[in-house]
Design an enzyme around this catalytic site. Structure first.
Site, mmCIF file in Angstrom:
data_model
loop_
_atom_site.group_PDB
_atom_site.id
_atom_site.type_symbol
_atom_site.label_atom_id
_atom_site.label_comp_id
_atom_site.label_asym_id
_atom_site.label_seq_id
_atom_site.Cartn_x
_atom_site.Cartn_y
_atom_site.Cartn_z
ATOM 1 C CG ASP A 20 77.081 48.414 53.374
ATOM 2 O OD1 ASP A 20 77.194 47.202 53.697
ATOM 3 O OD2 ASP A 20 78.055 49.142 53.101
ATOM 4 C CG ASN A 22 79.643 44.312 54.925
ATOM 5 O OD1 ASN A 22 79.099 45.165 54.213
ATOM 6 N ND2 ASN A 22 79.991 43.117 54.478
ATOM 7 C CG ASP A 24 79.909 45.279 51.076
ATOM 8 O OD1 ASP A 24 78.944 46.030 51.371
ATOM 9 O OD2 ASP A 24 79.772 44.070 50.798
ATOM 10 C CG ASP A 28 74.689 44.136 54.699
ATOM 11 O OD1 ASP A 28 73.884 44.444 55.599
ATOM 12 O OD2 ASP A 28 75.805 44.695 54.550
ATOM 13 C CG ASP A 97 62.205 38.616 42.460
ATOM 14 O OD1 ASP A 97 61.776 38.114 41.409
ATOM 15 O OD2 ASP A 97 62.211 39.844 42.687
ATOM 16 C CG ASP A 198 62.005 38.252 36.718
ATOM 17 O OD1 ASP A 198 61.854 39.445 37.000
ATOM 18 O OD2 ASP A 198 62.770 37.855 35.804
ATOM 19 C CD GLU A 240 58.456 41.708 35.753
ATOM 20 O OE1 GLU A 240 58.980 42.814 35.615
ATOM 21 O OE2 GLU A 240 59.051 40.661 35.460
ATOM 22 C CG HIS A 312 63.374 46.152 40.719
ATOM 23 N ND1 HIS A 312 62.122 45.596 40.870
ATOM 24 C CD2 HIS A 312 64.031 45.375 39.830
ATOM 25 C CE1 HIS A 312 62.037 44.521 40.110
ATOM 26 N NE2 HIS A 312 63.173 44.361 39.473
ATOM 27 C CG ASP A 313 62.345 46.410 36.473
ATOM 28 O OD1 ASP A 313 63.548 46.295 36.771
ATOM 29 O OD2 ASP A 313 61.584 45.438 36.335
HETATM 30 O O1 TEU Z 1 61.720 42.725 34.435
HETATM 31 C C1 TEU Z 1 61.189 42.384 33.200
HETATM 32 C C2 TEU Z 1 61.219 43.402 32.215
HETATM 33 O O2 TEU Z 1 60.608 43.153 31.213
HETATM 34 C C3 TEU Z 1 61.945 44.697 32.431
HETATM 35 O O3 TEU Z 1 63.259 44.519 32.759
HETATM 36 C C4 TEU Z 1 61.862 45.414 31.172
HETATM 37 O O4 TEU Z 1 62.518 44.670 30.185
HETATM 38 C C5 TEU Z 1 62.516 46.718 31.186
HETATM 39 O O5 TEU Z 1 62.257 47.405 32.336
HETATM 40 C C6 TEU Z 1 61.986 47.441 29.971
HETATM 41 O O6 TEU Z 1 62.555 48.660 29.836
HETATM 42 C C7 TEU Z 1 62.123 41.709 35.275
HETATM 43 C C8 TEU Z 1 62.839 42.310 36.460
HETATM 44 O O7 TEU Z 1 61.943 43.108 37.184
HETATM 45 C C9 TEU Z 1 64.032 43.061 35.972
HETATM 46 O O8 TEU Z 1 64.687 43.739 37.001
HETATM 47 C C10 TEU Z 1 64.950 42.057 35.308
HETATM 48 O O9 TEU Z 1 66.022 42.732 34.719
HETATM 49 C C11 TEU Z 1 64.240 41.249 34.232
HETATM 50 O O10 TEU Z 1 62.971 40.771 34.649
HETATM 51 C C12 TEU Z 1 65.041 40.030 33.881
HETATM 52 O O11 TEU Z 1 65.049 39.110 34.919
HETATM 53 CA CA CA Z 2 77.218 45.144 52.746
#
Ligand code: TEU
Ligand code: CA
Length: 532
Positions: A20, A22, A24, A28, A97, A198, A240, A312-313
């Site tokens: 970050d 700025n 907030d 960014d 993405d 996605d 994905e 990130h999931d």
């Molecule tokens: O993820 C798809 C997805 O199936 C996961 O979110 C999954 O449902 C979850 O982790 C199961 O516990 C993609 C993206 O990577 C995710 O960040 C999004 O939330 C999702 O699609 C919807 O766009």
């Molecule tokens: Ca920021």
């Protein structure tokens, strides 16, 4: 065949949590620009940027309200173009993405669509009449609850496989397909090099026959995107997809089919879960390695693997697979060696190169992810509050999304304000600055591993053979143009004997220094050894 995407090393940036500038509390684009030299030095040559388009942020940007604009919270279009050109200057490519199974309910298409049954945008989404006064079917959203939301303006339900603020697009409508093609070309013409797609296998459905994904027209749609947008730009894609076998994934990625470059598989990430998310059991290294081996063998010579550890999931791998205390460096680097010495394009999730750990969430107020927030009341029926928070601290999507600590100052120097999500609790000790100064630097190990991957033809293209995989020891071999290598990993916090000797002069890379002949691996030791 040689393709640039096979020699890409991808680093995933989750912009909200990266840096970050700025104050907030939200990362960014200027923050990304400020760290490009850090990434260049690491050796990655491609960035995958999680969504930074205009979005109300119900699912942190995976709910897009305008596909062609940058969300002001991240910066301006000029900032974006500056970032792109700074990347190009450093020889880096950019993947955006592509989130096209659904939009935000605040996208203008949906705002029009819900107005009336004869609105020109009505068919952009999936609307159905109630059945006996109820939802059209029993489908559940991925984030809990029904996948159908009633809209009283027109007395129909719309489909949302994710949150109700993420209505699913109707790919049966040729106008929708054309909009997506045009939007992809818009970014490609700006200089973007490809897309991470996605939940791409969900775009084709057959609702009347109960099919909510992998539908009958999936390959037709993806081939269309390839022909009309991707191929003309020599763009790279990674799909994905959840729950596919190697054979099914070849249907999406075999070069002759002209669909996607590669797909992510998540099978190994599920190892150790006893149920769905929030149900983690004991991690089983043998199973983890055998799943990865299955994909290596299944795609070798036919398709191409995306090799990844976290995203990130997911929560942080060392919390699940390794050791966050005594052997944090050793376990972080062992996992990296195991996965990235395989065949495929590496994907590194931000912070992985620092051996970052999960935060500890002690109350719901500290959590942000819609999946966890929705699951909370359900989990409370089964567990007490403390147990639910323990599960969130181990397996919620907020774990990997915690902001990056760059140094040991307040909030790790991620922001001068209040971070949108808490950092991990040991950031004074575990941060980028400390790592780079340490004699045990995870970053520096990643750097060596990436260089080896890119400079060695066997590492890039060689065949894979699993030689041994039992309990905590796994050994596999890569063989190709630049010789034969053994990759030897110990998944356990105790020494582990091997039935051959390793001579120090044959060791190409290890997370321990090897001074003399060894016949035993140290805790979490990894070795890449050249066969002589
Ligand atoms: O993820 C798809 C997805 O199936 C996961 O979110 C999954 O449902 C979850 O982790 C199961 O516990 C993609 C993206 O990577 C995710 O960040 C999004 O939330 C999702 O699609 C919807 O766009
Ligand atoms: Ca920021």
């Amino acid at each position: 065949m040689k393709e640039w995407y096979k020699e890409a090393v991808v680093y995933q940036i989750y912009p909200k949590s990266f840096c970050d500038t700025n104050g907030d509390g939200i990362g960014d684009i200027c923050g990304i620009i400020s760290k490009l030299d850090y990434l260049k030095e690491l050796g990655v040559n491609t960035i995958w940027l999680s969504p930074c388009y205009v979005s109300p942020g119900d699912d942190n940007g995976y709910d897009i309200a305008d596909y062609r604009k940058i969300d002001p919270v991240y910066g301006s279009m000029d900032d974006f173009k500056a970032m792109l050109s700074e990347m190009k200057k450093r020889g880096m490519r950019l993947l955006m993405d592509l989130v096209v199974n659904h939009t935000s309910d605040e996208h203008k298409w949906f705002e029009e669509s819900r107005k009336s049954k004869d609105n020109p945008y009505r068919n952009y989404y999936i609307w159905r009449d109630p059945v006996n006064g109820h939802e059209p079917n029993e489908w559940q959203s991925n984030f809990g609850g029904s996948a159908w939301e009633y809209d009283k303006t027109t007395g129909q339900y719309y489909l949302h496989l994710f949150s109700k603020k993420q209505p699913d697009l109707n790919w049966e409508n040729p106008k929708v397909r054309q909009e997506i093609v045009d939007m992809m070309n818009y970014w490609l013409e700006m200089g973007v090099d490809g897309f991470r797609c996605d939940v791409i296998n969900l775009i084709s459905k057959d609702i009347e026959n109960g099919i909510s994904g992998d539908g009958p027209r999936l390959h037709e749609y993806i081939h269309l995107l390839n022909r009309e947008a991707l191929a003309p730009h020599n763009a790279m894609t990674v799909g994905e997809v959840w729950g596919l076998s190697p054979e099914e994934s070849l249907m999406l990625t075999h070069p002759e089919r002209q669909e996607l470059s590669m797909v992510f598989q998540f099978e190994h990430m599920g190892v150790g879960r006893t149920g769905g998310r929030f149900y983690l059991g004991e991690f089983e290294p043998e199973k983890y390695v055998s799943v990865l081996a299955k994909w290596q063998e299944g795609l070798n010579g036919k398709g191409w693997n995306a090799i990844c550890v976290e995203n990130h999931d997911q929560s942080r791998c060392i919390n699940r697979i390794g050791n966050t205390d005594k052997y944090r460096y050793e376990s972080a680097t062992m996992i990296a060696t195991l996965v990235y010495a395989m065949q495929g394009t590496p994907y590194i999730f931000q912070g992985q190169e620092l051996g970052l750990i999960n935060p500890i969430f002690s109350s719901l107020e500290e959590c942000r992810d819609i999946e966890a927030l929705n699951a909370y009341p359900e989990l409370l029926k089964e567990f007490d509050e403390e147990e639910v928070m323990r599960r969130f601290s181990g397996d919620s999507r907020d774990c990997g999304r915690a902001p990056i600590p760059w140094d040991d100052s307040e909030n790790g120097g991620f922001t001068t304000g209040t971070p949108w999500l808490k950092l991990h609790d040991r950031y004074k000790e575990i941060n980028a600055k400390a790592d780079l100064l340490s004699s045990k630097s995870v970053y520096k190990y990643y750097k060596s591993l990436i260089r080896l991957h890119l400079e060695n033809k066997t590492m890039l293209y060689g065949d894979f053979d699993l030689l041994y995989n039992k309990d905590s020891l796994s050994v596999y071999q890569r063989s190709g143009e630049d010789g034969i290598y053994k990759v030897i990993c110990n998944f356990c916090d105790k020494p582990c004997a091997i039935d051959f000797n390793v001579l120090p002069e044959t060791v190409i890379l290890s997370n321990y220094s090897v001074e003399e002949e060894i016949s035993e691996l140290a805790p979490y030791q990894a070795l890449i050894v050249k066969e002589v």
